[in-house]
Structures are given as structure tokens and as C-alpha cells.
Design an enzyme around this catalytic site. Structure first.
Site: not given
Ligand code: RI2
Length: 315
Positions: A127, A196
Site C-alpha cells: 500500500c 491504520d
Molecule cells: P499513513 C492506508 O489506508 C494504508 O492502509 C496505509 O498503510 C495506512 O493508511 C497508513 O497510512 P487507506 O486510507 O498514515 O489507503 O502511514 O485505505 O500515511
């Protein structure tokens, strides 16, 4: 009535135009500042009611990333003022401090995570996580040469964002489909992911596919690092609550035409999964690196034993 600006932010979070746990927290906090500025409430009580309503709308967008309720809680509990205008100014000031804190935490965490990475190391990512990227960014700044296998991360392919940003840092990037991860793990020194939410028992809730990657990595003896600032610690799990895993629409998985050709089948699209603590080697935070089983101490220090949902209070 919730302002148009708040509605717009909520919509952008729900549709994932704004995504990533920390970025969502920032957008939600900034929307509260806008709500305060745009509210015509002339008593602190009326303004607090408007803020709670805005927070409710923001809160109900996505259920899994705990940074969202944590951000709303920080802002709604820290603000004060004897008059509406004092309270309004306090919201803006609190949000500014909160946003600065997010940036500082990411930076401090990055410095800690960078110490784990050696010159010549290869990481595998899943991701797109700003916290995980901060670790690589600092390692590169320290003069280390880093390579990366970047999983594309179906269905929304946030791996492309990671690939682009790592390449910009000068990292040697190889993009792979998710199912190729096992094939390349032998060439990898660390799996590096974000979160998350991290629960009281040290489980890491992250983009779906993380758990399988962590299990494979453990089988190959590759350490799994989770970069998660303390805003990602889920205080409700201290009291035994579990974390809701967001289920998203089937259109992210299969196009309408293809769906018709396939016929009458179920399509499931969970956005996240749970990696048990035993598959995670370290949680890297702005307060240092912790074994996942120890984050509970950090969680208690930052959030105490009981949390409140100020947005849910009756008017
Ligand atoms: P940061 C994202 O979720 C991903 O799962 C990623 O690892 C997590 O948020 C943390 O992101 P999504 O919003 O706070 O893409 O480290 O579903 O940037």
C-alpha cells in the site's frame, strides 16, 4: 447545519480522494477549524454543538483508521474559551498545533525507522504509508542506498503512489503484483508497512494483504516493521472493543461489464486485515521502536484508560 466545506471533506474521505490514516486525520482536523470559522454561533455552547455535528459527519466516513476519531477527540477535548470568539480562536490554534504534531511525529518516527535500515538494504512495501515512507526518506538522507519491491496493492493500487515517491527519493524500485510477494521475499531485508490502527494486544490493522505478507515473511525469516505514529494506537481496544474492518464497494474489484459476464456471484472487498502481533517484529513510533506487545503501555500513556466520543454527546 454542517457547512458545505465539512460535507466536502467528508465526501473526499469517504471516496478515498483523501486517503492514508495520517492524511485523513489532518483533513478531519482542518475541517473542524473551517467549521468553527464558518459557524455563526454566538455562544460557546452553540459553537460546541456545531463542532460536534461536524465531527459526527467526519467520523462516519470510514470506520477503521483510528487516527480519524483520535484526531477529532484531541481537537474537541483540547479547545476552550469563555466566549464564542475565544472558542473559535482556540479551535484554529488547536488544529494548527495538531497538524504540526502530525508532521513532527512522522519526522521523529522516520529517524527511528531509518536506524533499522542499513546501507544496501531492500525493503518490501504494501500500500502507501506516509509513516513507512518517512523511514526510507531518512535512511536515504543518511546516505544509505535502499532498494524496494513495491506491491501494487489491489484493488486501488496505492502501490503506484509508493513506487513513484520512492523513485523520487532515489530508491531503486521494482513494482510487483501482490501475488509475486512470496517469490521475492528471499531478496528482501525488511517488510515495511504502515498501519491504520494498532490494537492493545499489538495486532496491526493495515491494508488488506498485509497479514498474508507478514505470515510469508515470518516463514522466510524476514522481519516485519510497522511504522505507525502513536495517533494510530486504538485506545478503545484497551476496553475490549474490536476494530471494524471497512467493507468497500464491489466496483473497486470488478468492472460493471465484467461483473455481468461473470454472473450472479458475491464480491467481497474488505479494505483491511489484522496481522497478529506474533508476525510483527517492531512497531516504529515517534517515541521509539517497540515490540508490538509493548505498545499497550504507550497507548495508556497517551490516551488513558477510557475514551470519550465527544461527537456522540446529545445536543
Ligand atoms: P499513513 C492506508 O489506508 C494504508 O492502509 C496505509 O498503510 C495506512 O493508511 C497508513 O497510512 P487507506 O486510507 O498514515 O489507503 O502511514 O485505505 O500515511
Amino acid at each position: 447545519m454542517v457547512s458545505e466545506a465539512v460535507e466536502r471533506t467528508a465526501e473526499r474521505i469517504a471516496t478515498m480522494e483523501v486517503r492514508g490514516a495520517a492524511t485523513i486525520a489532518r483533513a478531519a482536523a482542518e475541517a473542524l477549524a473551517t467549521a468553527a470559522e464558518e459557524s455563526d454561533a454566538d455562544t460557546p455552547e452553540a459553537l460546541r454543538a456545531d463542532l460536534r455535528e461536524a465531527a459526527r459527519v467526519l467520523h462516519d466516513t470510514r470506520p477503521t483508521a483510528v487516527s480519524l476519531p483520535n484526531a477529532l477527540r484531541v481537537v474537541l477535548t483540547d479547545v476552550q474559551g469563555e466566549t464564542a470568539s475565544e472558542l473559535r480562536a482556540s479551535v484554529v490554534e488547536t488544529v494548527d498545533a495538531f497538524v504540526a504534531g502530525l508532521d513532527a511525529a512522522r519526522d521523529d518516527l522516520g529517524r527511528v525507522g531509518a536506524n533499522r535500515l542499513r546501507d544496501g538494504d531492500t525493503v518490501m512495501t504494501h500500500c502507501h504509508s506516509t509513516d513507512a515512507l518517512a523511514c526510507v526518506e531518512h535512511a536515504v538522507e543518511d546516505g544509505k542506498s535502499i532498494s524496494a519491491y513495491v506491491k501494487e496493492t489491489r484493488p486501488r493500487q496505492q502501490g503506484h503512489v509508493t513506487a513513484h515517491q520512492l523513485a523520487e527519493l532515489g530508491v531503486d524500485v521494482t513494482l510487483i503484483v501482490d501475488s509475486a510477494a512470496h517469490r521475492y521475499l528471499d531478496d528482501v531485508d525488511h517488510v515495511l508497512v504502515g498501519a491504520d490502527a494498532v490494537t492493545a494486544d499489538g495486532s496491526v490493522i493495515n491494508k488488506v494483504g498485509t497479514a498474508g505478507l507478514a505470515v510469508s515473511a515470518r516463514e522466510r525469516g524476514v522481519p516485519v516493521l510497522c511504522a505507525a505514529q502513536t495517533l494510530k494506537l486504538h485506545p478503545d481496544t484497551l476496553a475490549g472493543h474490536s476494530v471494524e474492518i471497512e467493507m468497500r464497494g464491489e466496483s473497486e474489484v470488478i468492472e460493471a461489464g465484467e461483473r455481468e459476464r461473470v454472473g450472479d456471484i458475491e464480491v467481497a472487498n474488505p479494505a483491511f486485515d489484522v496481522t497478529p502481533a506474533r508476525f510483527v517484529d517492531a512497531v516504529v513510533t515517534e517515541r521509539g521502536q517497540f515490540p508490538p506487545q509493548a505498545v499497550v503501555t504507550l497507548m495508556r500513556e497517551r490516551y488513558g484508560d477510557a475514551t470519550t466520543d465527544p461527537w456522540a454527546e446529545p445536543e
